[in-house]
Design a protein around this motif. Sequence first.
Motif, PDB file in Angstrom:
ATOM      1  N   GLY A 108      65.314  22.939  29.437  1.00 59.28           N
ATOM      2  CA  GLY A 108      64.914  24.288  30.292  1.00 59.28           C
ATOM      3  C   GLY A 108      64.101  25.420  29.463  1.00 59.28           C
ATOM      4  O   GLY A 108      64.081  26.155  29.793  1.00 59.28           O
ATOM      5  N   VAL A 109      63.412  24.795  28.442  1.00 57.32           N
ATOM      6  CA  VAL A 109      62.542  25.563  27.525  1.00 57.32           C
ATOM      7  C   VAL A 109      61.574  24.731  26.846  1.00 57.32           C
ATOM      8  O   VAL A 109      61.484  23.557  26.649  1.00 57.32           O
ATOM      9  CB  VAL A 109      63.451  26.382  26.689  1.00 57.32           C
ATOM     10  N   LYS A 110      60.326  25.313  26.626  1.00 57.58           N
ATOM     11  CA  LYS A 110      59.444  24.499  26.091  1.00 57.58           C
ATOM     12  C   LYS A 110      59.525  24.557  24.644  1.00 57.58           C
ATOM     13  O   LYS A 110      59.347  25.684  23.977  1.00 57.58           O
ATOM     14  CB  LYS A 110      57.942  25.314  26.631  1.00 57.58           C
ATOM     15  N   ILE A 111      59.667  23.467  24.183  1.00 56.10           N
ATOM     16  CA  ILE A 111      59.649  23.177  22.602  1.00 56.10           C
ATOM     17  C   ILE A 111      58.702  22.068  22.123  1.00 56.10           C
ATOM     18  O   ILE A 111      58.240  22.084  20.909  1.00 56.10           O
ATOM     19  CB  ILE A 111      60.842  22.686  22.251  1.00 56.10           C
ATOM     20  N   ALA A 112      58.036  21.430  23.000  1.00 50.27           N
ATOM     21  CA  ALA A 112      57.051  20.563  22.563  1.00 50.27           C
ATOM     22  C   ALA A 112      55.632  20.762  23.179  1.00 50.27           C
ATOM     23  O   ALA A 112      55.716  21.057  24.591  1.00 50.27           O
ATOM     24  CB  ALA A 112      57.232  19.209  23.326  1.00 50.27           C
ATOM     25  N   PRO A 113      54.550  20.536  22.512  1.00 47.05           N
ATOM     26  CA  PRO A 113      53.091  21.085  22.914  1.00 47.05           C
ATOM     27  C   PRO A 113      52.717  20.145  24.240  1.00 47.05           C
ATOM     28  O   PRO A 113      52.961  18.953  23.985  1.00 47.05           O
ATOM     29  CB  PRO A 113      52.263  20.958  22.021  1.00 47.05           C
ATOM     30  N   ILE A 114      51.968  20.573  25.394  1.00 46.98           N
ATOM     31  CA  ILE A 114      51.773  19.486  26.383  1.00 46.98           C
ATOM     32  C   ILE A 114      50.073  19.708  26.897  1.00 46.98           C
ATOM     33  O   ILE A 114      49.615  21.016  26.879  1.00 46.98           O
ATOM     34  CB  ILE A 114      52.703  19.576  27.498  1.00 46.98           C
ATOM     35  N   SER A 115      49.249  18.868  27.100  1.00 54.21           N
ATOM     36  CA  SER A 115      48.340  18.940  27.247  1.00 54.21           C
ATOM     37  C   SER A 115      47.834  17.593  28.188  1.00 54.21           C
ATOM     38  O   SER A 115      48.528  16.469  28.071  1.00 54.21           O
ATOM     39  CB  SER A 115      47.165  19.167  26.477  1.00 54.21           C
ATOM     40  N   PRO A 116      46.696  17.613  29.167  1.00 53.50           N
ATOM     41  CA  PRO A 116      46.352  16.592  29.820  1.00 53.50           C
ATOM     42  C   PRO A 116      45.827  15.345  29.048  1.00 53.50           C
ATOM     43  O   PRO A 116      45.639  14.261  29.390  1.00 53.50           O
ATOM     44  CB  PRO A 116      45.162  16.980  30.660  1.00 53.50           C
ATOM     45  N   LYS A 117      45.427  15.756  27.563  1.00 51.36           N
ATOM     46  CA  LYS A 117      44.972  14.699  26.796  1.00 51.36           C
ATOM     47  C   LYS A 117      46.120  13.801  26.088  1.00 51.36           C
ATOM     48  O   LYS A 117      47.155  14.378  25.792  1.00 51.36           O
ATOM     49  CB  LYS A 117      44.123  15.360  25.577  1.00 51.36           C
ATOM     50  N   PRO A 118      45.628  12.659  25.991  1.00 46.97           N
ATOM     51  CA  PRO A 118      46.585  11.443  25.209  1.00 46.97           C
ATOM     52  C   PRO A 118      46.917  12.142  23.791  1.00 46.97           C
ATOM     53  O   PRO A 118      45.926  12.760  23.137  1.00 46.97           O
ATOM     54  CB  PRO A 118      46.016  10.237  25.399  1.00 46.97           C
ATOM     55  N   GLN A 119      47.857  11.807  23.295  1.00 44.63           N
ATOM     56  CA  GLN A 119      48.266  11.872  21.726  1.00 44.63           C
ATOM     57  C   GLN A 119      48.222  13.225  21.453  1.00 44.63           C
ATOM     58  O   GLN A 119      48.099  13.704  20.319  1.00 44.63           O
ATOM     59  CB  GLN A 119      47.159  11.206  21.104  1.00 44.63           C
ATOM     60  N   THR A 120      48.624  14.276  22.470  1.00 43.39           N
ATOM     61  CA  THR A 120      48.891  15.726  22.226  1.00 43.39           C
ATOM     62  C   THR A 120      50.348  15.651  20.940  1.00 43.39           C
ATOM     63  O   THR A 120      50.060  16.625  20.189  1.00 43.39           O
ATOM     64  CB  THR A 120      49.300  16.558  23.365  1.00 43.39           C
ATOM     65  N   THR A 121      51.095  14.773  21.376  1.00 42.24           N
ATOM     66  CA  THR A 121      52.277  14.763  20.381  1.00 42.24           C
ATOM     67  C   THR A 121      51.849  14.072  19.086  1.00 42.24           C
ATOM     68  O   THR A 121      51.441  12.741  19.529  1.00 42.24           O
ATOM     69  CB  THR A 121      53.571  14.357  21.202  1.00 42.24           C
ATOM     70  N   ARG A 122      52.067  14.572  18.017  1.00 46.91           N
ATOM     71  CA  ARG A 122      51.631  13.877  16.622  1.00 46.91           C
ATOM     72  C   ARG A 122      52.853  13.556  15.773  1.00 46.91           C
ATOM     73  O   ARG A 122      52.952  12.845  14.959  1.00 46.91           O
ATOM     74  CB  ARG A 122      50.429  14.557  15.805  1.00 46.91           C
ATOM     75  N   LYS A 123      53.702  14.605  15.912  1.00 47.72           N
ATOM     76  CA  LYS A 123      55.044  14.312  15.150  1.00 47.72           C
ATOM     77  C   LYS A 123      56.224  14.403  16.104  1.00 47.72           C
ATOM     78  O   LYS A 123      56.245  14.670  17.187  1.00 47.72           O
ATOM     79  CB  LYS A 123      55.307  15.906  14.358  1.00 47.72           C
TER      80      LYS A 123
END
Length: 298
Positions: free
Chosen positions: A30-45
């Motif tokens: 219910g809250v944003k804690i992880a970055p998001i984008s249309p690009k793959p591999q936005t999450t690195r950690k």
Amino acid sequence: MTEGTTYSGFVALVGKPNVGKSTLLNSMLGVKIAPISPKPQTTRKRVRGIHTEGNRQIVFVDTPGWHEAADAMSEYMIRQITDALAEVNVVLWLVDLRHPPTHEDELVARALRPLKGQVPIVLVGNKADAAKYPEAALQAYAELLPGLETRMISAQNERDAKALRDEVLALLPEGPFFFPEDYAKGDQTPEEWAAEIVREEAMKRLKEEIPYSIATKTEEFELRDNGMFYIQVNIYVERENHKPILIGSGGRMLREIGAAARKQLEVFLARKVYLDLQVKVYPNWRKDPEALRELGYH
């Protein structure tokens, strides 16, 4: 404090790149804690999200998308996934129902095979609302690792996310809470979050190779006497010719990135923010393990 029996566990969100893991995590919390984008591999950690409800606590672990390792950066990302699976109590395996399984999905299934029968694994078919043949697609994914519980959802749908979260709460083993009941939803520091938000906004706007060759690091994070946060974030690119692309004509691209990131940070910090972005060249940082450590990938 909660009295009596408590239940808790680590719940890993795994899958190939760009299947909606971070979107689902944000929806479940219910809250944003992880970055998001249309690009793959936005999450690195690995990003941990904490949800406590009554006598139960989930520690969600959002992981990078599983892919073939090609350099030190991608090797680091794969280690983030395998480390998460080593300490997991429940696995949510996300797949994209708009497309049939790929080699990367097969890699995920292979990694999960040793865990089958050891911990609950739920195959979660995402983007069911946009898929032409969601049931057939889910069946094709299920054949990669037969015998799993399956669900179909849209990660952006709060009702779907909450229903899945409630199911996960029921799967938790008995155990003590890992975080205090009033702990924040995520475990990233404000400095880490600021760097990630800047990278997210850059990835949304940049094209081709450049989004994957940037890294961000917060160099200064200070609450000034005027009540405003001063935040200085360095954006690193690998090549000198990437720098003018990131800055844009007359600084337009960098201003767009800064304005969008500042807007998010002001909501997060509930204060005005002066965001100072500096663009620097760090040649071939993705291939250099020491550079990765310097940039916070350790």
